[in-house]
Design a protein around this motif. Structure first.
Motif, PDB file in Angstrom:
ATOM      1  N   UNK A   1     -18.865  36.250  59.105  1.00 10.51           N
ATOM      2  CA  UNK A   1     -18.983  36.882  57.794  1.00 10.51           C
ATOM      3  C   UNK A   1     -19.672  38.223  57.847  1.00 10.51           C
ATOM      4  N   UNK A   2     -20.512  38.459  58.841  1.00  7.78           N
ATOM      5  CA  UNK A   2     -21.143  39.779  58.951  1.00  7.78           C
ATOM      6  C   UNK A   2     -20.128  40.833  59.396  1.00  7.78           C
ATOM      7  N   UNK A   3     -19.333  40.515  60.425  1.00  9.52           N
ATOM      8  CA  UNK A   3     -18.292  41.460  60.855  1.00  9.52           C
ATOM      9  C   UNK A   3     -17.269  41.673  59.736  1.00  9.52           C
ATOM     10  N   UNK A   4     -16.891  40.579  59.050  1.00  9.84           N
ATOM     11  CA  UNK A   4     -15.931  40.707  57.948  1.00  9.84           C
ATOM     12  C   UNK A   4     -16.505  41.570  56.823  1.00  9.84           C
ATOM     13  N   UNK A   5     -17.772  41.406  56.539  1.00  9.78           N
ATOM     14  CA  UNK A   5     -18.422  42.213  55.495  1.00  9.78           C
ATOM     15  C   UNK A   5     -18.489  43.683  55.902  1.00  9.78           C
ATOM     16  N   UNK A   6     -18.815  43.932  57.160  1.00  4.99           N
ATOM     17  CA  UNK A   6     -18.853  45.310  57.641  1.00  4.99           C
ATOM     18  C   UNK A   6     -17.461  45.938  57.544  1.00  4.99           C
TER      19      UNK A   6
ATOM     20  N   UNK B   1       1.876  44.309  59.732  1.00  2.00           N
ATOM     21  CA  UNK B   1       2.765  43.251  59.242  1.00  2.00           C
ATOM     22  C   UNK B   1       2.319  41.893  59.763  1.00  2.00           C
ATOM     23  N   UNK B   2       1.981  41.828  61.041  1.00  2.00           N
ATOM     24  CA  UNK B   2       1.543  40.554  61.639  1.00  2.00           C
ATOM     25  C   UNK B   2       0.353  39.976  60.876  1.00  2.00           C
ATOM     26  N   UNK B   3      -0.646  40.793  60.619  1.00  7.05           N
ATOM     27  CA  UNK B   3      -1.866  40.292  59.970  1.00  7.05           C
ATOM     28  C   UNK B   3      -1.658  40.012  58.481  1.00  7.05           C
TER      29      UNK B   3
ATOM     30  N   UNK C   1     -10.021  37.945  56.574  1.00  7.56           N
ATOM     31  CA  UNK C   1     -10.084  38.793  57.769  1.00  7.56           C
ATOM     32  C   UNK C   1      -8.683  39.313  58.092  1.00  7.56           C
ATOM     33  N   UNK C   2      -7.692  38.422  58.035  1.00  4.60           N
ATOM     34  CA  UNK C   2      -6.308  38.828  58.320  1.00  4.60           C
ATOM     35  C   UNK C   2      -5.824  39.873  57.307  1.00  4.60           C
ATOM     36  N   UNK C   3      -6.131  39.649  56.038  1.00  2.70           N
ATOM     37  CA  UNK C   3      -5.706  40.588  54.994  1.00  2.70           C
ATOM     38  C   UNK C   3      -6.307  41.962  55.222  1.00  2.70           C
ATOM     39  N   UNK C   4      -7.637  42.038  55.342  1.00  2.00           N
ATOM     40  CA  UNK C   4      -8.292  43.337  55.479  1.00  2.00           C
ATOM     41  C   UNK C   4      -7.897  44.039  56.768  1.00  2.00           C
ATOM     42  N   UNK C   5      -7.723  43.267  57.845  1.00  2.00           N
ATOM     43  CA  UNK C   5      -7.296  43.882  59.098  1.00  2.00           C
ATOM     44  C   UNK C   5      -5.887  44.452  58.932  1.00  2.00           C
ATOM     45  N   UNK C   6      -5.000  43.693  58.301  1.00  2.00           N
ATOM     46  CA  UNK C   6      -3.651  44.187  58.054  1.00  2.00           C
ATOM     47  C   UNK C   6      -3.646  45.435  57.194  1.00  2.00           C
ATOM     48  N   UNK C   7      -4.464  45.438  56.161  1.00  2.94           N
ATOM     49  CA  UNK C   7      -4.543  46.610  55.281  1.00  2.94           C
ATOM     50  C   UNK C   7      -5.090  47.819  56.035  1.00  2.94           C
TER      51      UNK C   7
ATOM     52  N   UNK D   1     -13.224  44.200  61.860  1.00  2.16           N
ATOM     53  CA  UNK D   1     -12.406  43.029  61.534  1.00  2.16           C
ATOM     54  C   UNK D   1     -11.792  42.404  62.772  1.00  2.16           C
ATOM     55  N   UNK D   2     -11.499  43.193  63.786  1.00  2.00           N
ATOM     56  CA  UNK D   2     -11.020  42.639  65.059  1.00  2.00           C
ATOM     57  C   UNK D   2     -12.114  41.810  65.718  1.00  2.00           C
ATOM     58  N   UNK D   3     -13.351  42.258  65.591  1.00  2.61           N
ATOM     59  CA  UNK D   3     -14.472  41.460  66.110  1.00  2.61           C
ATOM     60  C   UNK D   3     -14.592  40.155  65.330  1.00  2.61           C
ATOM     61  N   UNK D   4     -14.421  40.227  64.014  1.00  2.00           N
ATOM     62  CA  UNK D   4     -14.460  39.009  63.186  1.00  2.00           C
ATOM     63  C   UNK D   4     -13.349  38.050  63.617  1.00  2.00           C
ATOM     64  N   UNK D   5     -12.200  38.593  63.930  1.00  2.00           N
ATOM     65  CA  UNK D   5     -11.056  37.796  64.359  1.00  2.00           C
ATOM     66  C   UNK D   5     -11.388  37.008  65.624  1.00  2.00           C
ATOM     67  N   UNK D   6     -12.253  37.566  66.472  1.00  5.00           N
ATOM     68  CA  UNK D   6     -12.631  36.924  67.730  1.00  5.00           C
ATOM     69  C   UNK D   6     -13.757  35.911  67.592  1.00  5.00           C
ATOM     70  N   UNK D   7     -14.290  35.755  66.396  1.00 11.94           N
ATOM     71  CA  UNK D   7     -15.318  34.746  66.149  1.00 11.94           C
ATOM     72  C   UNK D   7     -14.636  33.401  65.904  1.00 11.94           C
ATOM     73  N   UNK D   8     -15.406  32.330  66.059  1.00 13.86           N
ATOM     74  CA  UNK D   8     -14.861  31.013  65.759  1.00 13.86           C
ATOM     75  C   UNK D   8     -14.380  30.989  64.307  1.00 13.86           C
ATOM     76  N   UNK D   9     -13.202  30.480  64.092  1.00  8.47           N
ATOM     77  CA  UNK D   9     -12.545  30.400  62.779  1.00  8.47           C
ATOM     78  C   UNK D   9     -12.082  31.753  62.249  1.00  8.47           C
ATOM     79  N   UNK D  10     -12.279  32.821  63.002  1.00  8.12           N
ATOM     80  CA  UNK D  10     -11.849  34.140  62.541  1.00  8.12           C
ATOM     81  C   UNK D  10     -10.342  34.272  62.454  1.00  8.12           C
ATOM     82  N   UNK D  11      -9.633  33.693  63.409  1.00  7.80           N
ATOM     83  CA  UNK D  11      -8.172  33.813  63.443  1.00  7.80           C
ATOM     84  C   UNK D  11      -7.506  33.104  62.273  1.00  7.80           C
ATOM     85  N   UNK D  12      -8.202  32.136  61.681  1.00  7.02           N
ATOM     86  CA  UNK D  12      -7.624  31.391  60.556  1.00  7.02           C
ATOM     87  C   UNK D  12      -8.265  31.781  59.231  1.00  7.02           C
TER      88      UNK D  12
END
Length: 144
Positions: free
Chosen positions: A55-60, A110-112, A92-98, A77-88
């Motif tokens: 949540x800290x990486x996602x917030x940043x 498109x993938x994210x 995180x997926x929305x903001x990274x895609x945006x 957000x890529x760092x958040x993606x690499x945290x446990x539960x980040x990929x799901x």
């Protein structure tokens, strides 16, 4: 094996996060990001092993996105993606895609965006600029 933070450090992280959230509510996204960075700095290495890191990486990343700093947003957000539960995590997926979309990296975006849609449905796009969902519907079959 799940590790637990020392209560004092965890409370400091929560306090800094609350200040960051309050600053974000006032649209002071850069100051909010600084508070989330301060909180993240309290986590032992490797930071991605700790639940709070997600949540800290996602917030940043969110603060960077809202500030128009899309490259920095994608990095956090890529760092958040690499945290446990980040990929799901649909947010995180929305903001990274945006963030990738705004950098013109449409294939990766498109993938994210699609993964966010698959995890949460169209509801995740409801409070966002409609251009992202429109882009996804235009470029991926069977989305409505």
């Amino acid at each position: 094996m799940e590790k637990e933070l020392n209560a004092e450090i965890y409370n400091q992280i929560l306090e800094l996060s609350e200040v960051g959230n309050a600053l974000a509510d006032q649209d002071d996204f850069r100051a909010a990001r600084t508070k989330f960075e301060e909180a993240l700095a309290l986590l032992p290495e490797p930071k991605t092993d700790w639940e709070a890191a997600l949540w800290l990486y996602a917030s940043m990343g969110d603060m960077d996105f809202l500030s128009g700093r899309y490259t920095e947003a994608a990095e956090a957000l890529s760092r958040a993606l690499n945290c446990e539960d980040g990929a799901t995590n649909p947010f995180v997926r929305l903001r990274l895609g945006q963030s990738l979309f705004e950098q013109g990296m449409h294939g990766e975006a498109t993938e994210h965006l699609l993964r966010a849609y698959m995890l949460e449905g169209s509801e995740i796009f409801e409070s966002e600029d409609p251009k992202y969902f429109h882009y996804l519907k235009t470029n991926v079959k069977d989305i409505n």
